[in-house]
Design an enzyme around this catalytic site. Structure first.
Site, mmCIF file in Angstrom:
data_model
loop_
_atom_site.group_PDB
_atom_site.id
_atom_site.type_symbol
_atom_site.label_atom_id
_atom_site.label_comp_id
_atom_site.label_asym_id
_atom_site.label_seq_id
_atom_site.Cartn_x
_atom_site.Cartn_y
_atom_site.Cartn_z
ATOM 1 N N HIS A 17 27.124 66.066 48.572
ATOM 2 C CA HIS A 17 27.746 67.137 47.770
ATOM 3 C C HIS A 17 26.902 68.412 47.861
ATOM 4 C CE1 HIS A 17 29.743 68.797 44.068
ATOM 5 N NE2 HIS A 17 28.567 69.393 43.960
ATOM 6 N N GLU A 18 25.605 68.283 47.635
ATOM 7 C CA GLU A 18 24.714 69.448 47.651
ATOM 8 C C GLU A 18 24.623 70.067 49.046
ATOM 9 O OE1 GLU A 18 23.415 70.961 45.070
ATOM 10 O OE2 GLU A 18 24.310 69.474 43.729
#
Length: 367
Positions: A17-18
């Site tokens: 996600h990051e």
């Protein structure tokens, strides 16, 4: 070991996600000051170009530190009417670019689910089930099917004109349609009969039910179709989109009076489920274990995609919403207004966290 496996799986999803935020920030000219694998004290770091890449002590996720993320807080403290920011910072770029940076993290969760479902379609798997012949037993106190005239020994061949091959298909279709009208097609001794039913909502699970049981006299072992590359990609995308739709429907069901302790899983239960899936799934063979793990990771990843896009401050959806408002009205929102709105978002997050934590504690005490 199951907790280690579970933490590693969650850790991977959060880092993925990051990484979406990281790539989008780089693409739109925002300086990424740090990218950490893990939280807490830094164990190792190396600066490459403008970014300090870090390995931190606690493997519970990670973060992408972009230039200007503190500009919002600085504007609050200085009592400014708008956020002052450099051109290479998060609040200094065009609002649509900021919205896309916010969207990139959740999108990468969707992208992972798409990859996972595509791999499952290409790998295929073996599963055990029962036939689509159903029973209505005395143990079932409430049966919508029985009240409608469906009998033990009937074979359910279609739900809403969708073909039913076995009891797994049947369970999947009915459970995904709680509190809905459905058309059930029955084969009774070679005669085709149609029944209009309204499914019940199972308040404990949030799924649909009609009060039937499987005929367990014969166990079927089936193999799913293995798709070549492009059909597998198409199936993966279709399954990911279907999972998004079901998740959104599931959020709506939360407001229909179901048992939130069972319906909302906290981090402990999610970690436990992932760990158990790794431990038990791979005990049946590598392919079965891989498919089980990919399936669960995909479901969780879709949930992260949806939750992070909710238009709530402190989530990616809040950043996207504010950026879109600024774009539409061609005016920056007063930091104080954003600050007060954040309390609403924070209250929602705390509420969900408490429900999940309460459910986790109850679940493990019962075990």
């Amino acid at each position: 070991m199951k907790w280690v496996y579970g933490l590693l799986c969650l850790f991977f999803l959060i880092i993925f996600h990051e990484f979406g935020h990281f790539l989008a920030a780089k693409l739109f000219g925002v300086k990424v000051e740090s990218f950490s694998v893990g939280f807490g004290p830094i164990l190792f770091h190396k600066k490459i170009h403008d970014t300090d890449f870090r390995l931190s002590l606690f493997p519970l996720g990670g973060y992408c530190g972009m230039k200007g993320e503190k500009d919002f807080q600085n504007a609050i403290e200085a009592n400014l009417k708008e956020i002052q920011a450099d051109k290479d910072s998060l609040y200094g770029i065009h609002p649509l670019k900021r919205a896309l940076i916010g969207f990139a993290g959740p999108f990468f969760n969707f992208f992972f689910a798409f990859i996972a479902y595509s791999l499952i379609a290409g790998i295929g798997y073996t599963y055990k089930t029962y036939s689509n012949k159903i029973l209505i037993t005395n143990e079932i106190s409430s049966s919508v099917a029985k009240d409608a005239g469906i009998q033990s020994g009937d074979i359910i061949t279609k739900i809403n004109n969708k073909k039913i091959e076995d009891f797994s298909d049947l369970l999947s279709e009915i459970s995904s349609k709680p509190d809905e009208d459905i058309l059930v097609t029955i084969d009774r001794g070679g005669q085709e009969l149609l029944f209009n039913l309204h499914t019940e909502l199972d308040k404990n699970t949030g799924s649909g039910k009609i009060g039937i049981a499987a005929d367990t006299s014969e166990i079927l072992e089936k193999e799913t179709e293995r798709y070549s590359f492009f059909p597998a990609v198409f199936q993966g995308f279709k399954e990911a989109c279907s999972s998004v739709a079901l998740t959104i429907k599931g959020i709506g069901i939360l407001f229909k009076g179901i048992n939130l302790d069972n319906a909302v899983s906290g981090p402990a239960r999610v970690t436990n489920m992932l760990g158990m899936t790794v431990q038990n799934g791979f005990s049946y063979g590598f392919r079965q274990g891989l498919v089980s793990l990919l399936s669960l990771l995909a479901v969780i990843s879709i949930s992260l995609f949806i939750m992070n896009l909710l238009p709530i401050p402190v989530l990616d959806g809040g950043l996207i919403l504010i950026a879109i408002i600024e774009f539409v009205f061609h005016k920056k929102i007063n930091p104080k207004i954003q600050y007060y709105i954040q309390f609403i978002g924070l209250a929602f997050i705390v509420f969900i966290f408490i429900i999940g934590l309460k459910g986790d504690i109850k679940f493990f005490l019962q075990k």
